[in-house]
Write an enzyme that holds these catalytic residues in place. Structure first.
Site, PDB file in Angstrom:
ATOM      1  N   ASN A 104       0.801  -1.223   0.000  1.00  0.00           N
ATOM      2  CA  ASN A 104       0.000   0.000   0.000  1.00  0.00           C
ATOM      3  C   ASN A 104       0.841   1.283   0.000  1.00  0.00           C
ATOM      4  O   ASN A 104       0.430   2.283  -0.585  1.00  0.00           O
ATOM      5  CB  ASN A 104      -0.929   0.001   1.222  1.00  0.00           C
ATOM      6  CG  ASN A 104      -1.516   1.369   1.465  1.00  0.00           C
ATOM      7  OD1 ASN A 104      -2.445   1.792   0.789  1.00  0.00           O
ATOM      8  ND2 ASN A 104      -0.941   2.114   2.411  1.00  0.00           N
ATOM      9  N   TYR A 170       4.781   9.712 -10.751  1.00  0.00           N
ATOM     10  CA  TYR A 170       3.748   8.910 -10.075  1.00  0.00           C
ATOM     11  C   TYR A 170       3.051   7.996 -11.089  1.00  0.00           C
ATOM     12  O   TYR A 170       2.878   6.792 -10.851  1.00  0.00           O
ATOM     13  CB  TYR A 170       2.749   9.870  -9.423  1.00  0.00           C
ATOM     14  CG  TYR A 170       1.637   9.225  -8.622  1.00  0.00           C
ATOM     15  CD1 TYR A 170       1.887   8.709  -7.356  1.00  0.00           C
ATOM     16  CD2 TYR A 170       0.337   9.162  -9.104  1.00  0.00           C
ATOM     17  CE1 TYR A 170       0.870   8.139  -6.601  1.00  0.00           C
ATOM     18  CE2 TYR A 170      -0.686   8.599  -8.368  1.00  0.00           C
ATOM     19  CZ  TYR A 170      -0.416   8.087  -7.109  1.00  0.00           C
ATOM     20  OH  TYR A 170      -1.421   7.531  -6.374  1.00  0.00           O
ATOM     21  N   LYS A 174       2.941   3.853 -11.208  1.00  0.00           N
ATOM     22  CA  LYS A 174       1.708   3.064 -11.154  1.00  0.00           C
ATOM     23  C   LYS A 174       1.529   2.235 -12.432  1.00  0.00           C
ATOM     24  O   LYS A 174       1.007   1.125 -12.388  1.00  0.00           O
ATOM     25  CB  LYS A 174       0.492   3.976 -10.912  1.00  0.00           C
ATOM     26  CG  LYS A 174       0.531   4.704  -9.562  1.00  0.00           C
ATOM     27  CD  LYS A 174       0.579   3.741  -8.379  1.00  0.00           C
ATOM     28  CE  LYS A 174       0.524   4.453  -7.044  1.00  0.00           C
ATOM     29  NZ  LYS A 174       0.553   3.537  -5.890  1.00  0.00           N
TER      30      LYS A 174
HETATM   31  C1  BGC Z   1      -3.810  10.340  -6.331  1.00  0.00           C
HETATM   32  C2  BGC Z   1      -4.604  11.522  -5.885  1.00  0.00           C
HETATM   33  C3  BGC Z   1      -5.634  11.900  -6.930  1.00  0.00           C
HETATM   34  C4  BGC Z   1      -6.464  10.691  -7.308  1.00  0.00           C
HETATM   35  C5  BGC Z   1      -7.486  10.980  -8.411  1.00  0.00           C
HETATM   36  C6  BGC Z   1      -4.711   9.228  -6.734  1.00  0.00           C
HETATM   37  O1  BGC Z   1      -3.948   8.171  -7.204  1.00  0.00           O
HETATM   38  O2  BGC Z   1      -2.966   9.908  -5.275  1.00  0.00           O
HETATM   39  O3  BGC Z   1      -3.735  12.610  -5.646  1.00  0.00           O
HETATM   40  O4  BGC Z   1      -6.513  12.902  -6.437  1.00  0.00           O
HETATM   41  O5  BGC Z   1      -5.591   9.666  -7.740  1.00  0.00           O
HETATM   42  O6  BGC Z   1      -6.935  11.706  -9.457  1.00  0.00           O
END
Ligand code: BGC
Length: 269
Positions: A104, A170, A174
């Protein structure tokens, strides 16, 4: 049949995970903490892991223990491989084995692509992808050595699929988790180990503090969510129970969206 058994409210304690031994990384707050407590409600013993929030970890452990389950707190930075390996080994020691790993822990950094620093890129990729990779590897080694099956649940994001401008590292992390999930489903299937991902949308957690404090941005996001609200950690935790339980024994290599419909909502301007 008593219809109340069909309509038990969320959070009601059950026994779907009785005796299961689980490590949830990053479980001092947010989605991880929600999952740790929900799994304990279903009978699991849980290791709480934190990096920067010891108080949150203490609170989470107290909740696990108040449910009558065993638990432990282990500090580790998921961005550092020796700490990751040590976390998995000590978790197995603390609980007498491990049946389930919930990957997580995750971080994000906001910056235009052309301003992203190498250290921010490394911080995000190290926790979100390298940490997942090596925690999973250490867990699989434990399962193999013990000759036991196992379940891995990755907390990914809608951004393994959806673009997210100003969060390129990010998104890359992912996207990596998405392919890791698929590839490992194939490689680990013969060992009786399943691996799946949950892709949350916008959930009310500390990772979203900036958004939660910006009413204009928040409103515009909520307009893009068919269920018209942000999610809560408990909205994600129910699916983690399923993926940690025998009910998901024939499920592997899949990502489940938990996003209130955000991903499939196309609005013509
Ligand atoms: C992010 C958030 C974002 C959400 C929807 C998540 O993976 O951590 O910052 O608001 O996705 O966009």
């Amino acid at each position: 049949m008593d219809s109340s058994t069909l309509t038990a409210p969320a959070g009601t304690r059950g026994d779907r995970l009785l005796g299961r031994k689980v490590l949830v990384t990053g479980s001092s707050k947010g989605i991880g903490r929600g999952i740790a407590i929900r799994l304990a409600e279903e009978g699991a013993d849980v290791v709480i892991n934190y990096n920067s929030d010891p108080r949150g970890a203490e609170e989470a452990l107290a909740e696990v223990q108040a449910l009558g389950r065993r638990g432990a707190i282990i500090k580790a930075n998921l961005g550092t491989v020796p700490e990751v390996r040590d976390l998995v080994a000590r978790s197995a020691e603390a609980l007498g084995g491990l049946d389930v790993l919930v990957n997580n822990a995750g971080i994000e950094k906001h910056a235009a692509f052309w301003d992203v620093t190498e250290s921010d890129f490394d911080a995000v990729l190290n926790v979100n992808l390298k940490g997942v990779f090596f925690a999973t590897q250490a867990f699989v080694q434990q399962c193999k050595a013990a000759g036991r099956p196992g379940k891995i649940v990755n907390i990914s994001s809608v951004h393994e699929e959806l673009a997210f401008p100003n969060f390129a590292a990010y998104c890359a992390s992912k996207g990596g988790v998405r392919m890791l999930t698929r590839t490992l489903a194939v490689e680990l299937g013969p060992l009786g180990i399943t691996i799946n991902s949950i892709a949350p949308g916008a959930i009310e957690t500390p990772i979203n503090t900036r958004l939660l404090n910006d009413p204009v941005k928040l409103q515009s996001l909520v307009r893009q969510i068919p269920l018209s609200r942000l999610g809560k950690p408990n909205d994600v935790a129910g699916l983690a129970v399923f993926l940690a339980s025998r009910d998901s024994d024939y499920v592997t290599g899949t990502t489940y969206l938990v996003d209130g419909g955000l991903t499939v909502f196309y609005q013509e301007q």
